[in-house]
Scaffold this active site. Structure first.
Site, short mmCIF file in Angstrom:
data_model
loop_
_atom_site.label_atom_id
_atom_site.label_comp_id
_atom_site.label_asym_id
_atom_site.label_seq_id
_atom_site.Cartn_x
_atom_site.Cartn_y
_atom_site.Cartn_z
N LYS A 129 -1.03 -6.63 6.92
CA LYS A 129 0.14 -6.67 7.89
C LYS A 129 -0.60 -6.57 9.34
CE LYS A 129 4.62 -4.52 9.08
NZ LYS A 129 5.49 -3.44 8.60
N SER B 164 10.09 -5.39 8.38
CA SER B 164 9.13 -6.18 9.31
C SER B 164 7.77 -6.57 8.77
CB SER B 164 8.72 -4.99 10.04
OG SER B 164 7.95 -3.91 9.65
N SER C 267 10.50 -1.71 5.22
CA SER C 267 9.86 -2.64 5.81
C SER C 267 9.05 -3.44 4.89
CB SER C 267 8.85 -2.53 7.06
OG SER C 267 9.75 -2.59 8.00
N1 GLN Z 1 14.39 -2.22 9.48
C1 GLN Z 1 13.80 -0.86 9.72
C2 GLN Z 1 13.73 -0.86 11.24
O1 GLN Z 1 13.86 -1.72 12.10
C3 GLN Z 1 12.58 -0.79 9.26
C4 GLN Z 1 11.25 -0.74 9.78
C5 GLN Z 1 9.99 -0.34 8.72
O2 GLN Z 1 10.15 0.08 7.51
N2 GLN Z 1 8.87 -0.58 9.48
O3 GLN Z 1 13.05 0.33 11.64
#
Ligand code: GLN
Length: 504
Positions: free
Chosen positions: A59, A134, A158
């Site tokens: 990532k 994400s 995420s």
């Molecule tokens: N959906 C969560 C957010 O928007 C997850 C983010 C993450 O785990 N980086 O913060």
């Protein structure tokens, strides 16, 4: 041994990538020489054969030397990393090598990967749908068979939510089990590097490589002796699994929602889509059929998880993202009257709307005189959540006996959603984080795996465990996978399965 991908594989990967757009930059077609294996002694043989000689994706908020580190942001579009993250170095030492950097929601903020300023990533199961977020690029690349596994980060879901959307395995380890050196911080007290993999066996192998104490990350730990072993535990032993009722949670949320429009939307967003409910019920039947004992559990504090998560995550983000000011990091505007204007211009042009919203929210909840109302309350909810989970799963010090080996819950109330009118609003997406963000608040390990395919799209379920009990979660999922092999999207070819069965 060098990685000299055969022509068929290069064509296969390119054809998929054209459709799904998982990578920000990749090295497909180049002959890559993995670094010599230097850590063979520390890694179980079973793990090494799952990694050595095989590519992986990373990532793009995790540093890989000489490759981009854009974080999906315009501000860092041209930034390249001068060093590699500890997790990347650990996999390279085991003979793995980086194929490329994958797309993400800007700085990890989002649930669809559409918050990336650089490109849109599509779901391999249906390219009109999002891959989740994400870590959507990493999940899509694994689901399409371009790489056998990928690294992601999980601050509030995420890794697990895109894993569920794309039908792959997603592990968020215990907080501190894996070094955060080289991860671009969003909310430091919540996040961990995580794994997206094609099989539970591979996920276990990658975790075996990357876990452990790193002297350069003071929050990292060795796994305590008392924790279940990662390999050679009693894999077949029947487990006690607590099942969380999504209906009970939706009812608890609804009871508080009277009169508030925002809370009504949150209640709606928490209700499981029919297909997800079917997948969740099927997973329960199957786990019971495999000999595990399932019993209902209640976690009253869970309904406050999302507000607590967004309060703490945005507070930490507002501090962590201060370094992107075009002086320390980030593209610099051509001209400014003074340093304040320079920073304003850089951040105005460089950050997307969601990032700006979260920085503002973070400074709002931390503003003087209001900490009691928001930030400190969120910290109290966090402590209550941890207590509720520990009362069921046992404490992180292994001083008490656990009532359950794991808790089973959905990952996300919907399957991969579409774009346009069928999409979830940005607010509903946040409310729908209720099943994933609690593991981050409590610092506990959680594993998402594909339970079934419903209506042509995968449905994932999630197991949460006691601190340091990743092995137990992987054992349960592996038993499930052996009985009910994980599905693949149309057009998937099992290159890695073939490579891995040959001696490397
Ligand atoms: N959906 C969560 C957010 O928007 C997850 C983010 C993450 O785990 N980086 O913060």
């Amino acid at each position: 041994m060098g990685y000299n991908p055969d022509k068929d594989f290069v064509q296969y990967a390119q054809a998929w990538e054209e459709k799904i757009q998982a990578f920000i930059e990749w090295r497909i077609g180049e002959e890559l020489l993995p670094a010599p294996v230097t850590a063979a002694g520390n890694i179980p043989e079973e793990a090494r054969t799952q990694i050595a000689g095989l590519p992986f994706a990373v990532k793009d908020n995790i540093a890989v030397r000489d490759l981009p580190l854009t974080c999906g942001s315009k501000l860092l579009e041209h930034f390249r990393s001068p060093y590699s993250a500890a997790v990347v170095r650990a996999l390279e030492a085991a003979g793995g090598f980086v194929l490329g950097k994958t797309n993400l929601d800007e700085f990890g903020m989002g649930s669809s990967t559409d918050n990336s300023a650089l490109k849109k990533t599509n779901n391999p199961w249906g390219i009109d749908r999002v891959a989740g977020g994400s870590s959507g690029g990493s999940a899509a690349a694994v689901a399409a068979g371009i790489v056998p596994y990928a690294l992601g980060t999980d601050t509030g879901g995420s890794v697990r939510q895109p894993a569920a959307f794309c039908g792959v395995v997603g592990l968020k380890p215990t907080y501190g089990a894996v070094s955060r050196l080289g991860l671009v911080a969003y909310a430091s007290s919540l996040e961990s590097a995580g794994i997206l993999a094609d099989t539970t066996e591979r996920c276990r192998a990658v975790f075996a490589c990357i876990r452990g104490r790193d002297p350069q990350d003071e929050t990292s730990h060795e796994t305590p002796e008392a924790a279940p072993a990662l390999y050679h535990a009693e894999t077949g032993r029947a487990k006690k699994i607590g099942v969380l009722s999504p209906e009970a949670i939706a009812r608890a949320l609804a009871a508080d929602a009277t009169g508030s429009e925002a809370l009504e939307i949150a209640v709606q967003a928490s209700i499981l889509e029919d297909e997800v409910r079917r997948g969740f019920e099927l997973a329960q039947e199957r786990l019971a059929g495999l000999g595990h004992t399932l019993a209902p559990v209640e976690i009253p504090s869970l309904k406050y998880g999302v507000p607590a998560y967004y309060t703490i995550a945005t507070a930490e983000a507002s501090a962590n993202l201060a370094r992107f000011d075009s002086i320390r990091y980030g593209a610099r505007p051509d001209w400014a009257k003074n340093p304040e204007e320079l920073i304003d211009k850089a951040r105005d042009a460089g950050f997307g709307a969601e990032v700006k919203l979260r920085i503002l929210l973070g400074t709002f909840v931390l503003r003087s005189g209001f900490q009691d109302r928001y930030y400190l309350r969120a910290q109290r909810i966090r402590a209550a959540l941890r207590r509720d989970f520990e009362s069921l799963l046992g404490d992180s010090g292994y001083t008490d006996t656990a009532k359950f080996d794991a808790l089973l819950m959905p990952v996300f109330p919907s399957r991969a959603f579409g774009r346009g009118p069928s999409s979830l609003s940005a607010f509903a997406q946040k409310a729908a984080d209720l099943y994933t963000c609690c593991a981050n608040l409590a610092g506990l390990p959680a594993l998402a795996f594909p339970a079934s395919v419903e209506g042509g799209l995968p449905v994932g379920v999630q197991l949460m465990g006691r601190a340091w009990a990743e092995g137990t979660l992987l054992d349960i999922a592996e038993g499930y996978e052996q009985a009910f092999p994980f599905p693949h999207p149309e057009g998937f070819q099992a290159f890695w399965r073939q490579v891995c069965t040959k001696p490397l």
